[in-house]
Design a protein around this motif. Structure first.
Motif, PDB file in Angstrom:
ATOM      1  N   LYS A   1      39.974  45.856  31.290  1.00  0.00           N
ATOM      2  CA  LYS A   1      39.515  45.250  32.543  1.00  0.00           C
ATOM      3  C   LYS A   1      40.636  44.442  33.189  1.00  0.00           C
ATOM      4  O   LYS A   1      40.874  44.547  34.394  1.00  0.00           O
ATOM      5  N   ALA A   2      41.331  43.645  32.397  1.00  0.00           N
ATOM      6  CA  ALA A   2      42.435  42.847  32.930  1.00  0.00           C
ATOM      7  C   ALA A   2      43.551  43.751  33.449  1.00  0.00           C
ATOM      8  O   ALA A   2      44.174  43.459  34.477  1.00  0.00           O
TER       9      ALA A   2
ATOM     10  N   THR B   1      43.112  52.272  43.026  1.00  0.00           N
ATOM     11  CA  THR B   1      43.367  51.649  41.722  1.00  0.00           C
ATOM     12  C   THR B   1      43.126  52.629  40.584  1.00  0.00           C
ATOM     13  O   THR B   1      43.931  52.733  39.649  1.00  0.00           O
ATOM     14  N   TYR B   2      42.027  53.362  40.651  1.00  0.00           N
ATOM     15  CA  TYR B   2      41.714  54.306  39.575  1.00  0.00           C
ATOM     16  C   TYR B   2      42.673  55.499  39.564  1.00  0.00           C
ATOM     17  O   TYR B   2      42.995  56.028  38.493  1.00  0.00           O
TER      18      TYR B   2
ATOM     19  N   PHE C   1      38.106  52.741  31.153  1.00  0.00           N
ATOM     20  CA  PHE C   1      38.227  52.296  32.539  1.00  0.00           C
ATOM     21  C   PHE C   1      36.922  52.347  33.335  1.00  0.00           C
ATOM     22  O   PHE C   1      36.601  51.419  34.079  1.00  0.00           O
ATOM     23  N   MET C   2      36.167  53.446  33.188  1.00  0.00           N
ATOM     24  CA  MET C   2      34.985  53.629  34.023  1.00  0.00           C
ATOM     25  C   MET C   2      33.904  52.559  33.839  1.00  0.00           C
ATOM     26  O   MET C   2      33.208  52.226  34.806  1.00  0.00           O
ATOM     27  N   PRO C   3      33.716  51.988  32.647  1.00  0.00           N
ATOM     28  CA  PRO C   3      32.682  50.943  32.510  1.00  0.00           C
ATOM     29  C   PRO C   3      32.918  49.725  33.404  1.00  0.00           C
ATOM     30  O   PRO C   3      31.993  48.938  33.630  1.00  0.00           O
TER      31      PRO C   3
ATOM     32  N   MET D   1      35.154  46.148  39.394  1.00  0.00           N
ATOM     33  CA  MET D   1      36.303  46.470  40.235  1.00  0.00           C
ATOM     34  C   MET D   1      35.912  46.484  41.711  1.00  0.00           C
ATOM     35  O   MET D   1      36.620  45.951  42.574  1.00  0.00           O
ATOM     36  N   TYR D   2      34.762  47.082  42.006  1.00  0.00           N
ATOM     37  CA  TYR D   2      34.315  47.122  43.402  1.00  0.00           C
ATOM     38  C   TYR D   2      34.014  45.716  43.906  1.00  0.00           C
ATOM     39  O   TYR D   2      34.372  45.353  45.038  1.00  0.00           O
ATOM     40  N   ASN D   3      33.337  44.914  43.089  1.00  0.00           N
ATOM     41  CA  ASN D   3      33.012  43.545  43.500  1.00  0.00           C
ATOM     42  C   ASN D   3      34.278  42.747  43.796  1.00  0.00           C
ATOM     43  O   ASN D   3      34.336  41.994  44.775  1.00  0.00           O
TER      44      ASN D   3
END
Length: 205
Positions: free
Chosen positions: A80-81, A62-63, A34-36, A41-43
Motif C-alpha cells: 500500500k505504501a 498508478t496501476y 496491489f488490487m486489494p 488508492m481512489y480515495n
C-alpha cells in the motif's frame, strides 16, 4: 623469516538484481498485493485532485506504472505504501502541473516553529479520534479539501489511511521531522476551519 599473511581483497558487493517474474507471476503479484488497495488508492487520488475523472485517471496511471515496475517491488513489504508513493509522484509530476491547486506553501516559518520533538500528535487533533468522530462527513471533507495540497496530503496519509511517520516519510520523500511539523500545522489549520461549524453544532472547539 615468518610468512607474510596477506588479507584477501574484499569483493565489492554486487548490486541487487531485480527479481525476474514470468507473466503469470506478475499477474499473481499484481492481483494479490496491489488490487486489494484500489479503493484506498481512489480515495487518496480523489482527495488530491477533488475531481472524479482526474482521480480515476490518476489511479489507472498508478496501476499501469505499478505493473510496469513490478520487479522493483519487494514481496512482503508494504504494498500500500509503495502504491501510494507512485500515486503521489504521478500527481506531482503530471496532474498537479495542470490542476487548479493553490500555490505552494512556504514551509520555512512553519517548520522552524514546529520542527521539533514537541511537535507531535499530543499537541494537535487526531482526526480519527476527535475532529471527525461526531461530525458530518461533508463538512470535514470540505474543510480538508480547502487546505493546501501538501497539508491535505499528510492528514490523509496519517489520520485517514493510518500510515506511520516512517511510512509517510518514504511516501513523501521528506524527513520524519518534516512529517511531524507538517502534520502538526495541517491539523491546526483544519481545526481552525472547523471551529465555526463545531460551535454551531454545540461541540467544544
Amino acid at each position: 623469516m615468518p610468512a607474510i599473511m596477506s588479507e584477501a581483497p574484499k569483493k565489492s558487493e554486487a548490486p541487487k538484481k531485480k527479481k525476474v517474474y514470468t507473466d503469470k507471476q506478475k499477474h499473481d503479484v499484481f492481483n494479490r498485493e496491489f488490487m486489494p488497495h484500489i479503493d484506498s488508492m481512489y480515495n487518496f487520488a480523489y482527495r488530491l485532485t477533488t475531481d472524479e475523472d482526474d482521480a480515476n485517471d490518476l489511479v489507472q496511471d498508478t496501476y499501469l506504472k505499478a505493473f510496469r515496475f513490478i520487479t522493483s517491488f519487494e514481496q512482503g513489504t508494504n504494498a500500500k505504501a509503495w502504491l501510494f508513493r507512485i500515486l503521489k509522484n504521478s500527481f506531482i509530476n503530471d496532474y498537479r502541473k495542470k490542476s487548479k491547486q493553490p500555490a505552494k506553501v512556504d514551509y520555512q516559518e512553519v517548520e522552524t516553529t514546529y520542527n521539533s520533538e514537541d511537535a507531535d500528535a499530543s499537541h494537535t487533533v487526531d482526526l480519527r479520534t476527535d475532529s471527525v468522530q461526531d461530525m458530518i462527513g461533508d463538512e470535514v471533507a470540505n474543510a480538508l479539501n480547502s487546505l493546501p495540497v501538501d497539508f491535505r496530503t499528510v492528514i490523509i496519509l496519517c489520520d485517514i489511511e493510518g500510515f506511520t511517520y516512517e511510512e509517510m516519510a518514504k511516501i513523501l520523500d521528506i524527513p520524519i521531522g518534516t512529517v511531524r511539523s507538517r502534520l502538526h500545522r495541517a491539523r491546526n489549520l483544519l481545526k481552525e476551519k472547523l471551529r465555526d461549524y463545531a460551535d454551531s453544532m454545540g461541540y467544544d472547539a
